[in-house]
Design an enzyme around this catalytic site. Structure first.
Site, PDB file in Angstrom:
ATOM      1  N   LYS A  90      -7.404  23.955  40.373  1.00  0.00           N
ATOM      2  CA  LYS A  90      -7.111  25.363  40.077  1.00  0.00           C
ATOM      3  C   LYS A  90      -6.365  26.079  41.202  1.00  0.00           C
ATOM      4  CE  LYS A  90      -9.204  25.776  35.981  1.00  0.00           C
ATOM      5  NZ  LYS A  90     -10.435  25.032  35.968  1.00  0.00           N
ATOM      6  N   GLU A 112     -10.009  35.482  34.691  1.00  0.00           N
ATOM      7  CA  GLU A 112     -11.188  35.043  33.942  1.00  0.00           C
ATOM      8  C   GLU A 112     -11.642  33.733  34.562  1.00  0.00           C
ATOM      9  OE1 GLU A 112      -8.155  34.149  33.175  1.00  0.00           O
ATOM     10  OE2 GLU A 112      -8.471  31.984  32.977  1.00  0.00           O
ATOM     11  N   SER A 380     -10.225  16.040  38.183  1.00  0.00           N
ATOM     12  CA  SER A 380      -9.773  17.420  38.350  1.00  0.00           C
ATOM     13  C   SER A 380     -10.597  18.221  39.350  1.00  0.00           C
ATOM     14  CB  SER A 380      -9.774  18.132  36.997  1.00  0.00           C
ATOM     15  OG  SER A 380     -11.042  18.003  36.371  1.00  0.00           O
TER      16      SER A 380
END
Ligand SMILES: *Cc1c(COP(=O)(O)O)cnc(C)c1O
Length: 396
Positions: A90, A112, A380
């Site tokens: 991210k 969010e 991830s």
């Protein structure tokens, strides 16, 4: 050969677009007009790459997992996004978008978050850039991802627990969009995945495309060719998967196999497998496959993993899935848990629950693998945030 490039008005084939309320037209239009020029500028590229290198710690390693490879009868490389600063992919996107926000003169950041990884990444970017940050997070997720909530607070962000719906990611998105509608002039909304109105899906995919850019030269170094036979990743909104496949979308030598959250099983209704059970609809500004009833009410998604608990999937993935370019398998909670414990045992790596869904593709695909097949699977994120859940399911 199809490259799945976005059209000028934001479509990948039939999916995408920009379905937004009147009040956001100008702010979204400004972004559509400016993002490419800014991202292509020398200034932006230099700043972004310097941050990715020295702040995030890129390139992330491409690790040959020998014990895992032996078990599944092929050559498995793990793309280690879990080793990035803040623990997931991210941060690549949050840093890119905050640079964009600054260049566009925005002074307030909202986002969010589901698992909290995007909230932590954005709160981190805001601390670094000295900008105020408001994070919307479903109240259910605030409970199940506590360590990340504490991190966001320590980083100086305001975390707003959202009480609507089933109090997870979709509801957090709704609330963030509401805030954006009230503050379109000064506020930049950093969306955490390849979703939302055009240009977000393409912009986020490009921010994350550093992953496949690195895979290209890393696999060349290790295997003498710059493409694998298989690319694998998990898919929530689709950003780590988009980053993993970005430079290989049109390369038919590469099989793309993705994992979405099956929850308790697609037949139980307790699932978040939007591609496998969804129908075409509009959610959060974009046309995509959505989990909905016949009259268009959103079906509340369910997954053990907060980061995959979303009733839609980004538009590029919808078109690729529809065309059969990617294969997307629903993976159950139990399969993901088993895969997480297996990776921990075989390789000493505790993956995020989301990433564990991608790892669970390996047993599903085992019969297809040949000995010399090269598989690149993106991990991830890391599992620190999921320890509470893992401890509940540990078998001695
Ligand atoms: C957010 C998250 C995901 C799911 O989001 P995508 O946009 O589909 O990548 C997957 N893994 C981790 C570790 C995450 O934090």
């Amino acid at each position: 050969m199809k490259n799945y490039e976005v059209s000028k008005d934001g479509y990948y084939g039939e999916f995408g677009g920009s379905y937004i309320p009147e009040i956001l037209h100008k702010v979204v239009y400004d972004l559509q007009e400016q993002y490419e020029a800014i991202m292509n500028s020398k200034d932006f590229k230099e700043e972004f790459h310097a941050l990715l290198k020295d702040y995030v710690g890129r390139p992330s390693p491409l690790y040959y997992a020998s014990r895992l490879s032996e078990k599944y009868g092929c050559k498995i490389y793990l793309k280690r996004e879990d080793l990035n600063h803040t623990g997931a992919h991210k941060i690549n996107n949050s840093l890119g978008q905050i640079l964009l926000a600054k260049k566009m003169g925005k002074t307030r950041i909202i986002c969010e978050t589901g698992a909290g990884q995007h909230g932590v990444a954005t709160a981190t970017a805001c601390a670094l850039m000295n900008l105020p940050c408001v994070v919307y997070m479903g109240a259910t997720d605030v409970e199940r991802q506590k360590p990340n909530v504490e991190r966001m607070k320590m980083l100086g962000a305001t975390v707003v627990p959202v009480q609507s719906g089933n109090k997870t990611l979709k509801d957090a998105c709704n609330e963030a969009i509401r805030d954006w509608c009230c503050n379109p002039r000064d506020t930049f909304y950093i969306i955490g995945s390849t979703m939302g109105p055009h240009p977000y899906p393409e912009m986020v995919a490009r921010m994350q495309s550093v992953i496949s850019e690195e895979i290209k030269w890393q696999i060349k170094e290790k295997e003498g060719r710059d493409y694998p036979d298989y690319l694998m990743a998990c898919i929530g909104g689709g950003s780590n998967a988009a980053g993993t496949i970005y430079h290989y979308k049109g390369d038919e030598r590469v099989n793309i196999v993705l994992a979405e959250a099956g929850g308790l099983g697609v037949e139980t209704g307790e699932t978040a497998a939007s591609l496998n059970i969804g129908t075409v609809g509009i959610l959060h500004g974009s046309k995509m496959y959505v989990m909905q009833t016949e009259d268009g009410q959103i079906i509340e998604p369910y997954s053990i993993s907060a980061g995959l608990d979303y009733p839609g999937v980004g538009p590029m993935h919808c078109q690729m899935f529809k065309d059969g370019r990617s294969k997307v398998l629903p993976i159950t909670d139990q399969e993901a848990l088993d895969a997480a414990f297996e990776l921990t045992k075989l390789e000493g790596i505790i993956p995020a629950l989301e990433s564990a869904h991608a790892l669970a593709l390996l047993p599903r695909m085992k019969d297809k693998f040949k000995k010399d097949d090269v598989v690149v699977l993106t991990v991830s994120g890391r599992g620190d945030k999921d320890m509470q859940t893992y401890l509940k399911h540990i078998k001695n």
